[in-house]
Write an enzyme that holds these catalytic residues in place. Structure first.
Site, PDB file in Angstrom:
ATOM      1  N   GLY A   1      13.199  19.432  28.824  1.00 22.21           N
ATOM      2  CA  GLY A   1      13.315  20.522  27.858  1.00 22.21           C
ATOM      3  C   GLY A   1      13.303  19.998  26.430  1.00 22.21           C
ATOM      4  O   GLY A   1      13.355  18.790  26.197  1.00 22.21           O
TER       5      GLY A   1
ATOM      6  N   HIS B   1      35.813  28.830  21.520  1.00 22.41           N
ATOM      7  CA  HIS B   1      36.069  27.972  22.672  1.00 22.41           C
ATOM      8  C   HIS B   1      36.865  28.743  23.723  1.00 22.41           C
ATOM      9  O   HIS B   1      37.779  29.489  23.387  1.00 22.41           O
ATOM     10  CB  HIS B   1      36.872  26.731  22.270  1.00 22.41           C
ATOM     11  CG  HIS B   1      36.037  25.694  21.600  1.00 22.41           C
ATOM     12  ND1 HIS B   1      36.589  24.752  20.768  1.00 22.41           N
ATOM     13  CD2 HIS B   1      34.715  25.440  21.629  1.00 22.41           C
ATOM     14  CE1 HIS B   1      35.630  23.954  20.317  1.00 22.41           C
ATOM     15  NE2 HIS B   1      34.478  24.366  20.823  1.00 22.41           N
TER      16      HIS B   1
ATOM     17  N   GLU C   1      43.174  22.086  18.390  1.00 19.63           N
ATOM     18  CA  GLU C   1      43.117  23.476  17.934  1.00 19.63           C
ATOM     19  C   GLU C   1      44.156  24.300  18.677  1.00 19.63           C
ATOM     20  O   GLU C   1      44.859  23.796  19.551  1.00 19.63           O
ATOM     21  CB  GLU C   1      41.688  24.031  18.125  1.00 19.63           C
ATOM     22  CG  GLU C   1      41.140  23.892  19.525  1.00 19.63           C
ATOM     23  CD  GLU C   1      39.615  24.058  19.596  1.00 19.63           C
ATOM     24  OE1 GLU C   1      38.895  23.634  18.679  1.00 19.63           O
ATOM     25  OE2 GLU C   1      39.144  24.619  20.595  1.00 19.63           O
TER      26      GLU C   1
ATOM     27  N   TYR D   1      32.087  16.002  13.849  1.00 25.96           N
ATOM     28  CA  TYR D   1      31.053  15.471  12.950  1.00 25.96           C
ATOM     29  C   TYR D   1      31.574  15.490  11.509  1.00 25.96           C
ATOM     30  O   TYR D   1      31.439  14.533  10.768  1.00 25.96           O
ATOM     31  CB  TYR D   1      29.736  16.265  12.963  1.00 25.96           C
ATOM     32  CG  TYR D   1      29.240  16.740  14.304  1.00 25.96           C
ATOM     33  CD1 TYR D   1      29.477  16.013  15.458  1.00 25.96           C
ATOM     34  CD2 TYR D   1      28.502  17.913  14.400  1.00 25.96           C
ATOM     35  CE1 TYR D   1      29.002  16.464  16.678  1.00 25.96           C
ATOM     36  CE2 TYR D   1      28.016  18.364  15.612  1.00 25.96           C
ATOM     37  CZ  TYR D   1      28.280  17.642  16.755  1.00 25.96           C
ATOM     38  OH  TYR D   1      27.813  18.104  17.944  1.00 25.96           O
TER      39      TYR D   1
END
Lengths: 372, 298
Positions: free
Chosen positions: B18, B247, B209, B159
């Protein structure tokens, strides 16, 4: 996603767990066909917890009281939701109320069985007994029984609870449930167990293999405010928060981090909006269309740090959207990540400024909103 | 070697045919990772991006000696892909996809443990040991070699944070994306243990989190006498209760799930906790200088 008590009890019933014989009504006058005597429980059917404490369950001793109770429940919101239906059940005398549940426990790497010897509305006051067994195949009746022995003296009841726990586990795996909670679970005068309530949370991610789950998701989406319903239909993750700063973001963690910074600066984010599940021209166009149409939103912050998302492509899409967009709401960009060098060039060509840090973009957006 | 992968790791990509598989193969090779094989069921490809493509995992692994797998397969086929990788002898498996049913994650985790392998994911960019290799699609330029081990529940946040650390001159030993789902192949406690035993890691930074209880594993670790210095950022203080924040696991159900409760527990245990991204680099520096001080003290 939580389903209503009525749907939950149907699932329990088909898996051999006893529930009261109830009827579902859509308007108060349907009570007239009730033939199972009084007193009865009239219960608002909503997909959120805390219903009992909010007054969503009423007892009625006769038809007159029942109709008044139904009227009242249909006219009130419970946890922000207006019930479409009520569940009517006989009000049953029972010896004791206990609590039994199964839930996904991250630390256990799977499921945990939960038990409390005293159930009811206030069960959360005391932490229930936890049997974290993880994968379904690791559930051991004898392991659970041994734990129960410490807090449950009634040995006949223990056996019934252990047998019911096995059925709950079977049901949870069969329907892909994240949580199944029976609270209260009534101990009837003959010692048998009867589920007086059912809270079932289905795993939305498993919708591809359960038609019922995808139908429920569709229904839940329709109950959201229009902007959120449209975002979800367009495969964007949105939660409406009602503030001034619209957020077009990528990734759940970064979206929350940006929300926190906006709140720290004394403003409120308008939404949690994560476009990473649909980082396409159509996805970003939809995000702008929705935020531009909301009058409370006074500035828009585009905060994306792309990994698998190529920022040069995003920059090109942003340039196109800004060119065609009619709204005058100011937009503040902070884009970084894969392909950022090319992205910077594309932004410059499009005459858009890319703020060097998230803080500087947020400070600029906040200053803009604060300017009268 | 570093915790999970290094230059010697031989990697196979399942679902290399893909667009995303192609991009990721190029991207990892550019970083120096040895991508030795690909599998693309249903496609008649012999080669993708210069990587030989095999019929199935057993053929790929036996022909190339690959023992690490990166899986780009949609959620409905993910469990089977992980089981295939394990049967083919892979020791480290990364499944980055999101939207995986919890039950499939439970099965993946159990199967991985049974085989003595390690699964990273679901819902993760993967793992990187800067300067050595990466098994995933995090943007390489954000990272540089160093001594700080990073654990994150969120890809995008990792990141952003790695970029800030690198810009500030704080290099990383490894960055492990444990993922945003409730049931993980490698959970927080296990990732912490890996970094604890890793000689390349001198201090740890945990990016957490709201929702779930994994942050408390860090608190328990930090309270240990032999713990390496730790820092943390927990996001989601502005999130309302009872709403899932993207999430699957990021949902405040009860008080212990909140950002405030977690930050408080971590501070009490001696973790350097950032208030927001603004002071993230500062707390990382505190943890690093604490580790230098401990080295001098001994």
């Amino acid at each position: 996603m939580m389903i209503t008590e009525h749907k939950g009890k149907l699932l329990l019933g088909t898996h051999g767990i006893a529930v009261p014989h109830g009827s579902l009504i859509r308007e108060p006058n349907q009570l007239r066909s009730w033939r199972n005597g009084f007193p009865i429980a009239v219960k608002a059917q909503v997909s959120s917890g805390g219903r009992g404490r909010a007054g969503g369950v009423l007892r009625a001793a006769n038809m007159e009281e029942a109709e008044a109770a139904a009227q009242r429940l249909f006219e009130n919101d419970f946890s922000g939701e207006r019930p479409q239906t009520l569940l009517v059940e006989p009000w049953l005398d029972h010896a004791r109320e206990i609590y039994l549940g199964i839930t996904v426990d991250g630390m256990a790497g799977g499921y945990a069985m939960l038990y409390a010897p005293a159930g009811g509305v206030e069960v959360e006051q005391q932490a229930p007994l936890e049997y974290p067994f993880g994968a379904p195949r690791n559930f051991k009746a004898h392991g659970f029984r041994r734990l129960l022995a410490d807090i449950e003296q009634d040995c006949a009841l223990r056996e019934r609870v252990v047998a019911l726990a096995r059925r709950l586990l079977f049901l949870a795996t069969a329907i892909d449930a994240i949580t199944i909670e029976i609270n209260p679970l009534a101990v009837m005068p003959d010692g048998k167990l009867l589920a007086l309530d059912a809270k079932i949370v289905l795993d939305e991610a498993a919708a591809f293999r359960h038609a019922e789950t995808s139908d429920e998701l569709e229904r839940a989406r329709k109950k959201e405010r229009p902007a959120v319903a449209k975002a979800l239909a367009g495969n964007l993750m949105m939660v409406w928060l009602g503030g001034e700063v619209g957020l077009v973001s990528g990734g759940a963690g970064m979206t929350m981090a940006a929300m926190d910074l906006i709140a720290d600066a004394g403003l409120k984010p308008a939404c949690f909006l994560d476009c990473s599940s649909n980082p396409t021209p159509a996805g970003y166009q939809l995000a702008f269309k929705l935020l531009d149409a909301e009058p409370e939103v006074r500035a828009i912050l585009v905060s994306i740090f792309g990994g698998g998302t190529h920022m040069d492509r995003v920059a090109r899409v942003m340039g196109d959207i800004m060119k065609k967009r009619r709204s005058r709401k100011p937009v503040f960009f902070r884009m970084n990540g894969t392909g950022r060098d090319k992205a910077d060039a594309v932004m410059r060509e499009a005459g858009l400024y890319n703020y060097p840090t998230l803080e500087s973009a947020i400070d600029a957006a906040v200053a803009e909103v604060r300017t009268p | 070697m570093s915790v999970l992968i290094d230059q010697s790791a031989r990697v196979v990509i399942q679902g290399i045919g893909g667009n995303f598989g192609r991009f990721s193969a190029r991207d990892m090779v550019a970083y120096g990772t040895q991508v030795v094989a690909g599998v693309a069921p249903g496609r008649n490809a012999r080669e993708v991006e210069g990587v030989p493509v095999f019929e199935d995992m057993r053929a790929a692994c036996s022909a190339t000696g690959a023992q690490a797998a990166l899986i780009y397969v949609p959620a409905p086929g993910a469990l089977d892909a992980v089981l295939e990788a394990l049967d083919a002898g892979c020791r480290v498996v990364v499944y980055p996809g999101d939207g995986l049913p919890v039950q499939d994650a439970i099965d993946m985790r159990a199967a991985t443990h049974r085989d003595g392998a390690v699964l990273i994911g679901p819902n993760t960019p993967g793992v990187i040991s800067p300067g050595k290799a990466k098994l995933g699609f995090m943007p390489s330029f954000c990272y540089m070699p160093g001594k700080l081990g990073v654990i994150s529940r969120s890809g995008s946040l990792s990141y952003e944070v790695a970029w800030r650390l690198t810009t500030a001159g704080i290099g990383q030993s490894s960055a492990i994306g444990i993922g945003g789902d409730p049931v993980k192949g490698l959970n927080a406690a296990e990732a912490i243990e890996l970094l604890h035993n890793d000689p390349d890691t001198e201090a740890m930074l945990y990016l957490g989190e709201i929702g779930g209880n994994e942050e408390y594993a860090l608190a328990r670790y930090a309270a240990r006498a032999d713990a390496k210095p730790t820092a943390a950022l927990i996001v989601g203080s502005a999130a309302p209760r009872g709403k899932k924040m993207g999430h699957a696991a990021a949902l405040v159900g009860s008080q212990v799930d909140t950002q405030a409760a977690k930050a408080e527990a971590l501070r009490k245990a001696g973790v350097h906790v950032a208030n927001s991204l603004r002071d993230l680099v500062l707390v990382a520096q505190h943890a690093m200088s604490q580790s230098e001080k401990e080295v001098l003290d001994t």
